[in-house]
Design a protein around this motif. Structure first.
Motif, short mmCIF file in Angstrom:
data_model
loop_
_atom_site.label_atom_id
_atom_site.label_comp_id
_atom_site.label_asym_id
_atom_site.label_seq_id
_atom_site.Cartn_x
_atom_site.Cartn_y
_atom_site.Cartn_z
N VAL A 187 -9.99 3.35 -3.35
CA VAL A 187 -8.69 3.79 -3.86
C VAL A 187 -7.78 4.23 -2.72
CG1 VAL A 187 -7.51 5.53 -5.27
CG2 VAL A 187 -9.62 4.47 -6.11
N GLU A 188 -8.33 4.94 -1.76
CA GLU A 188 -7.53 5.39 -0.62
C GLU A 188 -7.01 4.20 0.19
OE1 GLU A 188 -6.38 8.45 0.07
OE2 GLU A 188 -7.26 8.86 -1.91
N LYS A 189 -7.84 3.17 0.33
CA LYS A 189 -7.40 1.97 1.05
C LYS A 189 -6.27 1.27 0.31
CE LYS A 189 -11.78 1.02 3.42
NZ LYS A 189 -12.92 0.06 3.56
N ILE A 190 -6.37 1.21 -1.02
CA ILE A 190 -5.30 0.59 -1.81
C ILE A 190 -4.02 1.41 -1.70
CG2 ILE A 190 -4.52 0.19 -4.18
CD1 ILE A 190 -6.19 -2.08 -3.07
N LYS A 191 -4.15 2.72 -1.68
CA LYS A 191 -2.96 3.58 -1.52
C LYS A 191 -2.29 3.31 -0.17
CE LYS A 191 -4.20 7.45 -4.55
NZ LYS A 191 -4.53 8.91 -4.61
N CYS A 192 -3.10 3.07 0.85
CA CYS A 192 -2.53 2.74 2.17
C CYS A 192 -1.79 1.41 2.13
CB CYS A 192 -3.65 2.69 3.22
SG CYS A 192 -4.33 4.31 3.65
N VAL A 193 -2.36 0.44 1.39
CA VAL A 193 -1.69 -0.86 1.22
C VAL A 193 -0.35 -0.65 0.55
CG1 VAL A 193 -1.78 -3.05 -0.03
CG2 VAL A 193 -3.82 -2.21 1.17
N GLU A 195 1.48 2.03 0.45
CA GLU A 195 2.39 2.73 1.36
C GLU A 195 3.03 1.75 2.34
OE1 GLU A 195 0.14 5.82 3.22
OE2 GLU A 195 -0.05 7.01 1.37
N GLU A 196 2.24 0.80 2.84
CA GLU A 196 2.79 -0.20 3.76
C GLU A 196 3.82 -1.08 3.06
OE1 GLU A 196 2.45 -0.87 7.11
OE2 GLU A 196 1.59 1.14 7.06
#
Length: 286
Positions: A187-193, A195-196
């Motif tokens: 989930v944190e990785k998807i949130k970073c995506v 954000e980008e």
């Protein structure tokens, strides 16, 4: 062992001789049959757009099949030629277009080479690294494949408008994505995506403007339908084709029709009464 092959000016393809992918025997047979079919088509001396449109047309009538990439617990490259959803249809046609980019390299038209191209298209930076490395948002799919030199976003160039919208659908609808549910790291990785994606403005050609720029869209352009749904960028993708009426229609894998079809109406007319879409984006193969 990997070989770096420059197959034409479009891009460099990383071809793994030991490509790891999932492909059932029926799908492999269907892909082999497709390559034999395409070997007989007049693919020499035409533009990449024309080639993409020509290849896409050979899939008309192929069945719609959703969630074909959700296989097993571990993210792997899935090749399914038995059925497609709208995105896997576009990815498959684009990968085949690249496979046929140099008509003199017929020996490279193999399932391994096709797999290496598909992996490059489907995953961020062309590398599988878990579920979150797949280009789930089509906005990122376009941006990432533009960065690779495969396509170019021409939406603004041909008359589109920039706009701002917060993209966060995946991280706010975890129950819709089994790979994210109960996996805080993913989930944190998807949130970073997300954000980008949100660092740059989005763009679209509004439905009311499509007719006026119809002549600027080319057969073989990749069309996505921009949505009103909160947190989401697009809901559907397909390929532009100019039909006998002289207007651009959409060739796409239709869930409602259950197969790959071409819209019976021009794109602007087909979309004009849409309740969930506001416009389109246009990407073009290099």
């Amino acid at each position: 062992m990997k070989l770096i092959l420059s197959i034409f000016p479009l891009l460099f393809i990383t071809f793994s001789l030991q490509a790891q992918f999932i492909c059932s025997n029926p799908s492999k047979m269907a892909l082999d049959a497709k390559i034999k079919e395409l070997n007989k088509l007049p693919v020499e001396g035409i533009t990449n757009n024309e080639k993409l449109s020509l290849i896409g047309n050979t899939f008309l009538g192929q069945p719609y099949l959703e969630k074909t990439l959700e296989v097993g617990e571990k993210e792997q490259l899935v090749i399914n030629f038995i059925g497609f959803d709208c995105t896997t249809y576009v990815e498959s046609v684009l990968a085949l277009t690249i496979l046929y980019s140099d008509t003199s390299l017929e020996s490279l038209r193999t399932i391994n080479h096709y797999a290496s191209i598909l992996e490059r298209i489907r995953y961020r930076d062309g590398v599988i690294d878990g579920y979150t490395s797949r280009l789930h948002y089509f906005t990122e799919w376009v941006r990432d494949n533009a960065k690779k030199g495969i396509i170019k976003d021409v939406t603004v160039e041909i008359g589109g408008t920039e706009y701002t919208k917060e993209i966060n659908f995946m991280s706010t609808h975890l129950s819709s994505y089994k790979q994210l549910d109960n996996d805080k790291g993913a989930v944190e990785k998807i949130k970073c995506v997300e954000e980008e994606i949100n660092k740059k403005k989005l763009s679209q050609i509004y439905i009311n403007d499509i007719e006026s720029i119809d002549s600027k869209i080319k057969s073989g352009d990749i069309i996505s339908l921009v949505t009103k749904i909160k947190g989401l960028d697009v809901t559907h993708v397909g390929i532009a084709v100019r039909e006998a009426d002289g207007k651009i229609h959409l060739m796409h894998d239709s869930q409602s029709k259950g197969k790959v079809v071409i819209t019976d109406k021009p794109l602007y007319e087909w979309l004009k009464n849409s309740k969930i879409n506001t416009g389109i984006t246009v990407a073009r193969i290099n």
